[in-house]
Design an enzyme around this catalytic site. Sequence first.
Site, PDB file in Angstrom:
ATOM      1  N   GLU A 125      17.065  33.821 -13.435  1.00 60.62           N
ATOM      2  CA  GLU A 125      16.977  32.841 -14.530  1.00 60.62           C
ATOM      3  C   GLU A 125      15.984  31.722 -14.199  1.00 60.62           C
ATOM      4  O   GLU A 125      15.269  31.249 -15.069  1.00 60.62           O
ATOM      5  CB  GLU A 125      18.355  32.254 -14.857  1.00 60.62           C
ATOM      6  CG  GLU A 125      19.301  33.222 -15.545  1.00 60.62           C
ATOM      7  CD  GLU A 125      18.786  33.695 -16.906  1.00 60.62           C
ATOM      8  OE1 GLU A 125      17.881  33.067 -17.484  1.00 60.62           O
ATOM      9  OE2 GLU A 125      19.299  34.726 -17.380  1.00 60.62           O
TER      10      GLU A 125
ATOM     11  N   TYR B 129      21.554  25.490 -19.393  1.00 57.91           N
ATOM     12  CA  TYR B 129      21.299  26.897 -19.701  1.00 57.91           C
ATOM     13  C   TYR B 129      21.579  27.790 -18.488  1.00 57.91           C
ATOM     14  O   TYR B 129      22.293  28.791 -18.575  1.00 57.91           O
ATOM     15  CB  TYR B 129      19.852  27.096 -20.176  1.00 57.91           C
ATOM     16  CG  TYR B 129      19.487  28.544 -20.210  1.00 57.91           C
ATOM     17  CD1 TYR B 129      19.912  29.352 -21.254  1.00 57.91           C
ATOM     18  CD2 TYR B 129      18.777  29.139 -19.162  1.00 57.91           C
ATOM     19  CE1 TYR B 129      19.638  30.712 -21.268  1.00 57.91           C
ATOM     20  CE2 TYR B 129      18.495  30.488 -19.155  1.00 57.91           C
ATOM     21  CZ  TYR B 129      18.922  31.269 -20.214  1.00 57.91           C
ATOM     22  OH  TYR B 129      18.674  32.614 -20.221  1.00 57.91           O
TER      23      TYR B 129
ATOM     24  N   ASP C 255      19.037  28.603 -24.695  1.00 57.79           N
ATOM     25  CA  ASP C 255      17.670  28.172 -24.398  1.00 57.79           C
ATOM     26  C   ASP C 255      16.855  28.216 -25.692  1.00 57.79           C
ATOM     27  O   ASP C 255      17.412  28.408 -26.780  1.00 57.79           O
ATOM     28  CB  ASP C 255      17.051  29.056 -23.302  1.00 57.79           C
ATOM     29  CG  ASP C 255      16.835  30.486 -23.774  1.00 57.79           C
ATOM     30  OD1 ASP C 255      17.308  30.840 -24.880  1.00 57.79           O
ATOM     31  OD2 ASP C 255      16.198  31.259 -23.040  1.00 57.79           O
TER      32      ASP C 255
END
Length: 349
Positions: A38, A121, A139
Site C-alpha cells: 500500500e 487509508y 483513497d
Amino acid sequence: MSGVCSALAAPLLAWYDSGHRDLPWRASPTPYHVWVSEIMLQQTRVEAVRGYYTRWMEALPSVRALAEAEERVYLKLWEGLGYYSRVRNLHRAAVEVCARYGGALPADYEQLRALPGIGEYTAGAIASIAFGLPVPAVDGNVLRVAARLDGDFTPITDAKYKKAVRQRFTALMPADRPGDFNQALMELGATVCLPNGAPLCSGCPVQHLCLGYHHGSAAALPIRAAKKARRIEPRTVLLPRCDGLVGLCRRPPNGLLAGLWELPSLDGHLAPDEVRDALAARGWQVDKLLSLRPSKHIFTHVEWHMTGYYVELSQPPDGLTFVTPSVLRTAYALPSAFRAFLSVIEEEA
Ligand code: SF4
C-alpha cells in the site's frame, strides 16, 4: 453519500469473486505485505510497483529485516519510486513495531494509524485486508467511485465529504468480508470506474445502482477543488567527472528529497560562461564543459526545469563524493529527477 448504495456489497463482491487482478501482494496478504504494497502504491501505478515489491520482499522479508536494514539498502530498493519520505517512514515504523509490538504489526486501527507514515487509508487497508477488521479504506479511487455512485457534485477534496463516505462504507461493509469489500471497491476504481472521464459503465457490476450513470453525469465526476499551480524552479544540474569517477553530494536533511544523494546543481538556467564563473568561485578547476540535454521533473508542488552540463575536472573539489559509474548504479539511490543526465555515462556503468 445518500442511501443508494445500500445494496452495493452483494453484486460488488460477486463481481470481485468472479475474477480480479493477480497481484503479488494478494497471494499472501500478511500485515507486512499489505503495508509495504500500500505504501508503494501511493502515487504509483500497479504495474510499476510489481517489480519493486518482489525485489523488496526478497531482500527484506519481514518487519524485523526492514528494521535492521541499513539506510542505503532500503533507499536503493526504493530508487525510482519517488516520495522518499515514504520509505524513511516505513523504516521508522518498522523500528517502532519491533520496539513496541515485538515485530508484529498491531491488529488495531488506532495503533496502526499512530505509526509513522500510516494514514487513515493505509491503516484501513491493513486492518481490513490483513486482520479482517471492519474499517473502510478510502483513497482517491474509492472517493471517485462514491461520487459517481451518488451522482454527487460535492468536491471529493472536501474533508467532510470524505468523512461521510467513510461512515457510509463502514455501515455497508459485510461483517464477514471487510477486506474483500475494500479491495473490490479499489478494484472497481482501478479497472472499471476509471478516472479522467472514462468510466467503463457497460461492464460495471453496480451500474443498476449508480446515479451518476443514470443521470448521465458519471464522466463529469468527481469534482475536485482547484489545485494550486506548481512552482517552477529552473536549475542547472552538473555531472562532475574526475579521473573517470562521478561526483555526488547529499541534499539537506529536511525538505524535498531530504538527505538523498544527488548531482550538484546551481539555481537558474546558466549559460556556459556563467557556469564556469560560478564553479571557479567555488574553487573547481574545470577542464571541459559540455552541454547536456535539458530535462524536466515534476514533484507534487514544484517542477524542476533543468539544463545540464558535463563537467570534466582536473582535481576533485571539496564537498563532493566521487564514485565509479558502476558503484553509483549499484550502491547509490539517486532520485529519478537526475536520471536523464546520467544517460551519457550509462555504457561505463
Ligand atoms: Fe462507475 Fe459507471 Fe459503475 Fe457508476 S456505472 S460506478 S460511473 S463504472
